[in-house]
Scaffold this motif. Structure first.
Motif, PDB file in Angstrom:
ATOM      1  N   UNK A 142      45.944-161.282  38.600  1.00 29.19           N
ATOM      2  CA  UNK A 142      45.109-162.391  39.044  1.00 29.19           C
ATOM      3  C   UNK A 142      45.973-163.313  39.881  1.00 29.19           C
ATOM      4  N   UNK A 143      45.642-163.430  41.148  1.00 31.43           N
ATOM      5  CA  UNK A 143      46.466-164.220  42.074  1.00 31.43           C
ATOM      6  C   UNK A 143      45.905-165.638  42.223  1.00 31.43           C
ATOM      7  N   UNK A 144      46.752-166.609  41.947  1.00 35.54           N
ATOM      8  CA  UNK A 144      46.436-168.006  42.227  1.00 35.54           C
ATOM      9  C   UNK A 144      47.190-168.420  43.490  1.00 35.54           C
ATOM     10  N   UNK A 204      31.924-180.506  42.854  1.00 29.50           N
ATOM     11  CA  UNK A 204      32.735-181.072  41.765  1.00 29.50           C
ATOM     12  C   UNK A 204      33.640-180.001  41.149  1.00 29.50           C
ATOM     13  N   UNK A 205      33.095-178.808  40.950  1.00 26.41           N
ATOM     14  CA  UNK A 205      33.899-177.718  40.392  1.00 26.41           C
ATOM     15  C   UNK A 205      34.976-177.277  41.384  1.00 26.41           C
ATOM     16  N   UNK A 206      34.612-177.201  42.652  1.00 24.01           N
ATOM     17  CA  UNK A 206      35.577-176.829  43.696  1.00 24.01           C
ATOM     18  C   UNK A 206      36.708-177.859  43.753  1.00 24.01           C
ATOM     19  N   UNK A 207      36.351-179.134  43.727  1.00 25.44           N
ATOM     20  CA  UNK A 207      37.365-180.189  43.789  1.00 25.44           C
ATOM     21  C   UNK A 207      38.318-180.119  42.599  1.00 25.44           C
ATOM     22  N   UNK A 208      37.769-179.830  41.411  1.00 24.69           N
ATOM     23  CA  UNK A 208      38.579-179.801  40.199  1.00 24.69           C
ATOM     24  C   UNK A 208      39.582-178.654  40.208  1.00 24.69           C
ATOM     25  N   UNK A 209      39.159-177.487  40.684  1.00 23.28           N
ATOM     26  CA  UNK A 209      39.980-176.274  40.568  1.00 23.28           C
ATOM     27  C   UNK A 209      40.659-175.860  41.867  1.00 23.28           C
ATOM     28  N   UNK A 222      39.897-171.421  30.658  1.00 23.39           N
ATOM     29  CA  UNK A 222      41.303-171.768  30.824  1.00 23.39           C
ATOM     30  C   UNK A 222      41.562-172.513  32.121  1.00 23.39           C
ATOM     31  N   UNK A 223      40.918-172.064  33.202  1.00 21.05           N
ATOM     32  CA  UNK A 223      41.116-172.720  34.502  1.00 21.05           C
ATOM     33  C   UNK A 223      40.581-174.148  34.462  1.00 21.05           C
ATOM     34  N   UNK A 224      39.436-174.327  33.820  1.00 21.63           N
ATOM     35  CA  UNK A 224      38.880-175.671  33.671  1.00 21.63           C
ATOM     36  C   UNK A 224      39.839-176.579  32.905  1.00 21.63           C
ATOM     37  N   UNK A 225      40.326-176.083  31.763  1.00 16.94           N
ATOM     38  CA  UNK A 225      41.199-176.911  30.920  1.00 16.94           C
ATOM     39  C   UNK A 225      42.495-177.263  31.647  1.00 16.94           C
ATOM     40  N   UNK A 226      43.097-176.276  32.300  1.00 15.06           N
ATOM     41  CA  UNK A 226      44.342-176.515  33.015  1.00 15.06           C
ATOM     42  C   UNK A 226      44.186-177.455  34.195  1.00 15.06           C
ATOM     43  N   UNK A 227      42.998-177.488  34.778  1.00  9.70           N
ATOM     44  CA  UNK A 227      42.729-178.360  35.919  1.00  9.70           C
ATOM     45  C   UNK A 227      42.365-179.779  35.485  1.00  9.70           C
ATOM     46  N   UNK A 228      41.644-179.898  34.359  1.00  6.26           N
ATOM     47  CA  UNK A 228      41.098-181.181  33.895  1.00  6.26           C
ATOM     48  C   UNK A 228      42.108-182.011  33.117  1.00  6.26           C
ATOM     49  N   UNK A 229      43.024-181.339  32.430  1.00  2.00           N
ATOM     50  CA  UNK A 229      43.959-182.043  31.543  1.00  2.00           C
ATOM     51  C   UNK A 229      44.721-183.135  32.287  1.00  2.00           C
ATOM     52  N   UNK A 230      44.758-184.298  31.690  1.00  4.63           N
ATOM     53  CA  UNK A 230      45.361-185.484  32.299  1.00  4.63           C
ATOM     54  C   UNK A 230      46.888-185.433  32.190  1.00  4.63           C
ATOM     55  N   UNK A 272      44.196-174.228  42.553  1.00  6.06           N
ATOM     56  CA  UNK A 272      44.554-172.945  41.929  1.00  6.06           C
ATOM     57  C   UNK A 272      43.875-171.742  42.538  1.00  6.06           C
ATOM     58  N   UNK A 273      42.551-171.781  42.665  1.00 12.49           N
ATOM     59  CA  UNK A 273      41.834-170.606  43.153  1.00 12.49           C
ATOM     60  C   UNK A 273      42.120-170.340  44.616  1.00 12.49           C
ATOM     61  N   UNK A 274      42.343-169.087  44.937  1.00 13.73           N
ATOM     62  CA  UNK A 274      42.627-168.699  46.330  1.00 13.73           C
ATOM     63  C   UNK A 274      41.427-168.878  47.232  1.00 13.73           C
TER      64      UNK A 274
END
Length: 237
Positions: A5-7, A225-230, A25-33, A233-235
């Motif tokens: 999985x390529x980031x 909102x989802x695009x901005x958050x992640x 996991x991607x949500x949590x890693x992106x959202x965590x303060x 990371x996502x290619x």
């Protein structure tokens, strides 16, 4: 299921892991303060190591430790750490959470966890996947008790769980003097029910901030909102 999985800034190999890279996991890693600038971070139940790697990319933390009990996942996590640009800041322990909490005297400024969810009685024929997936591999009671021991006085605990488990989890946390500070409720689309709760806890009581995130407007059409958050990371965002 692809084994690699390529980031944008790192690659995860996941062929030997029961639990593959997923939205949770991607949500949590992106959202965590990270605005409290943690020096030490702990990733509980690391799996592929994706959360540790996301924290390494997003922070200047000098020490990022992970723990993983499954033999194959542990080996894969170590390999992913060694291949990463931040390998000198990453270390994975092969241990259960209870063993780790008993032996480690350090505390952590940030603890992050994407725990096994499913408390239903259902089991599959894949024991490795069951261990990774089912709550009885890491009961919430054990998780919260160990976090309260391992978290520094001003530290932050960040976790993602099913929405239906939120109230019970918050009650458990309060018993260990951990207060819910932030919550993100996640819905697949506008018309779907809340599926996940991302929650941040600390030993400091603050006004609770609750937000909602919708992932898609329609199939494979993601909300801004989802695009901005992640986006870091996502290619292909």
């Amino acid at each position: 299921m692809m084994s690699e999985f390529k980031f944008k800034k790192f690659t995860i190999n996941q062929d030997n892991c029961a639990m593959k890279i997923g939205t949770d996991g991607i949500l949590l890693g992106s959202w965590t303060r990270l605005d409290h600038h943690p020096f030490s971070i702990l990733d509980i139940g690391a799996g592929t190591g994706v959360l540790s790697l996301m924290m390494a990319q997003r922070s200047q933390a000098g020490m990022i430790d992970a723990i993983e009990i499954d033999d194959n996942a542990y080996e894969q996590c170590v390999d992913n750490f060694e291949q990463a640009p931040w390998s000198d800041r990453l270390f994975c322990y092969h241990a259960s959470l209870l063993e780790f909490a008993d032996e480690i005297e350090d505390t952590y400024d940030l603890i992050i966890c994407n725990p096994p969810f499913y408390s239903e009685d259902y089991k599959s024929d894949n024991k490795q996947r069951d261990l990774a997936r089912f709550q009885d591999a890491m009961p919430f009671e054990h998780l919260v008790a160990c976090v309260s021991k391992l978290l520094s006085e001003k530290g932050v605990f960040s976790v993602i769980i099913p929405f239906k488990e939120e109230a019970g989890f918050v009650d458990l946390a309060l018993k260990h003097k951990l207060f819910q500070n932030r919550t993100l409720h996640v819905k697949g689309n506008t018309n779907s029910d809340i599926k996940r709760s991302l929650m941040e806890f600390s030993f400091t009581k603050k006004p609770l901030v609750t937000e909602t995130l919708i992932i898609e407007t329609s199939r494979h059409r993601y909300t801004q909102e989802y695009i901005n958050l992640t986006n870091d990371f996502y290619l292909n965002m």
